[in-house]
Design a protein around this motif. Structure first.
Motif, PDB file in Angstrom:
ATOM      1  N   ARG A  59      39.345  49.112  49.013  1.00  0.00           N
ATOM      2  CA  ARG A  59      38.926  47.962  48.212  1.00  0.00           C
ATOM      3  C   ARG A  59      38.177  48.327  46.932  1.00  0.00           C
ATOM      4  N   ASN A  72      33.621  48.465  44.365  1.00  0.00           N
ATOM      5  CA  ASN A  72      33.848  47.300  45.221  1.00  0.00           C
ATOM      6  C   ASN A  72      33.804  46.036  44.368  1.00  0.00           C
ATOM      7  N   HIS A  73      34.278  44.923  44.939  1.00  0.00           N
ATOM      8  CA  HIS A  73      34.395  43.709  44.138  1.00  0.00           C
ATOM      9  C   HIS A  73      33.043  43.099  43.764  1.00  0.00           C
ATOM     10  N   LYS A  74      32.013  43.353  44.558  1.00  0.00           N
ATOM     11  CA  LYS A  74      30.692  42.813  44.230  1.00  0.00           C
ATOM     12  C   LYS A  74      30.154  43.449  42.950  1.00  0.00           C
ATOM     13  N   LYS A 134      37.744  38.492  44.173  1.00  0.00           N
ATOM     14  CA  LYS A 134      37.309  38.753  45.542  1.00  0.00           C
ATOM     15  C   LYS A 134      38.310  39.680  46.217  1.00  0.00           C
ATOM     16  N   LYS A 187      38.970  41.215  49.939  1.00  0.00           N
ATOM     17  CA  LYS A 187      38.648  41.283  51.352  1.00  0.00           C
ATOM     18  C   LYS A 187      39.712  42.126  52.046  1.00  0.00           C
ATOM     19  N   LYS A 188      39.594  42.285  53.352  1.00  0.00           N
ATOM     20  CA  LYS A 188      40.583  43.059  54.077  1.00  0.00           C
ATOM     21  C   LYS A 188      41.956  42.400  53.934  1.00  0.00           C
ATOM     22  N   SER A 192      43.459  41.162  51.363  1.00  0.00           N
ATOM     23  CA  SER A 192      43.647  40.023  50.456  1.00  0.00           C
ATOM     24  C   SER A 192      42.956  40.251  49.114  1.00  0.00           C
ATOM     25  N   LYS A 236      46.086  34.113  44.687  1.00  0.00           N
ATOM     26  CA  LYS A 236      45.702  34.669  45.978  1.00  0.00           C
ATOM     27  C   LYS A 236      46.885  35.425  46.568  1.00  0.00           C
ATOM     28  N   LYS A 250      48.042  37.929  49.862  1.00  0.00           N
ATOM     29  CA  LYS A 250      47.822  38.576  51.151  1.00  0.00           C
ATOM     30  C   LYS A 250      48.755  39.758  51.271  1.00  0.00           C
TER      31      LYS A 250
END
Length: 218
Positions: free
Chosen positions: A39, A107-109, A132, A134-135, A137, A215, A217
């Motif tokens: 990520r 990381n995205h943060k 964002k 995430k796992k 996505s 978005k 996945k």
């Protein structure tokens, strides 16, 4: 008679330039994001004016392109800010007719904090994330409303709205695993299913209120 001939010549010239711009997709803004398995990733932002040296040379004779220097100056400030941000590395800017700014993020943060810092603001728990991760996505949030507010606040500095018909924004996302499904306006998936792309003209986004949310996945 001389004035009529000059007016006719200028009209033909302007018509020709407009036709060239329409045929050659004048300005393309591209954000290209590469996502790694852990990520982390890379962001590359580029602005490409015209697709031929002749076109760019022609435009430069009849339009004030000094704003290009201003963009490069602003890019220099952005590079300086990015280099000071936690989790951001390998910041590189290339100037010229095709300008590109790229950098890595852990990381995205930290990516979102860095983007807020570039705009002169601080990312807090109450402000929305732009990206964002995430796992399995990837999400790019909708910025259409924000874009409209920005344009309204700076309308005195904005060019004629016809320019928005010639500016195309493209988002390209490279993923570590094949795409399973997508959600958003006009998302195309590559044959190997590892790249998702969406592209809209600015006029479409603003006038038709198209959501820029994306978005994926994987």
């Amino acid at each position: 008679m001389k004035l009529i001939k000059e007016f006719r010549a200028r009209f033909i010239l302007l018509f020709s330039i407009t036709a060239l711009l329409l045929l050659q997709s004048c300005v393309e803004i591209v954000e290209e994001i590469t996502v790694n398995n852990d990520r982390s990733g890379k962001v590359a932002l580029s602005v490409n004016i015209g697709k031929g040296n002749g076109l760019f040379g022609l435009i430069s004779q009849f339009a004030d392109l000094s704003f290009m220097d201003e963009i490069e100056d602003e890019a220099g400030k952005t590079v300086s800010v990015l280099k000071q941000q936690k989790g951001i590395s390998n910041v590189v800017f290339e100037g010229g007719r095709k300008m590109q700014l790229s950098f890595d993020f852990d990381n995205h943060k930290n990516l979102n904090k860095a983007l807020y810092a570039v705009s002169g603001n601080e990312k807090t728990m109450f402000t929305p994330a732009i990206y964002k991760l995430k796992k399995n996505s990837f999400v790019k949030n909708n910025i259409t409303t924000w874009g409209k507010l920005m344009l309204e606040a700076n309308k005195d500095k904005m060019p004629d709205e016809v320019v928005f018909d010639l500016v195309q924004i493209t988002t390209i996302v490279h993923l570590p695993e094949p795409v399973k499904r997508t959600s958003g306006e006009g998302i195309a998936v590559s044959k190997d299913r590892r790249t998702a792309t969406t592209s809209h003209f600015v006029s479409e986004i603003l006038e038709e209120n198209i959501s820029t949310k994306m978005k994926v996945k994987f």
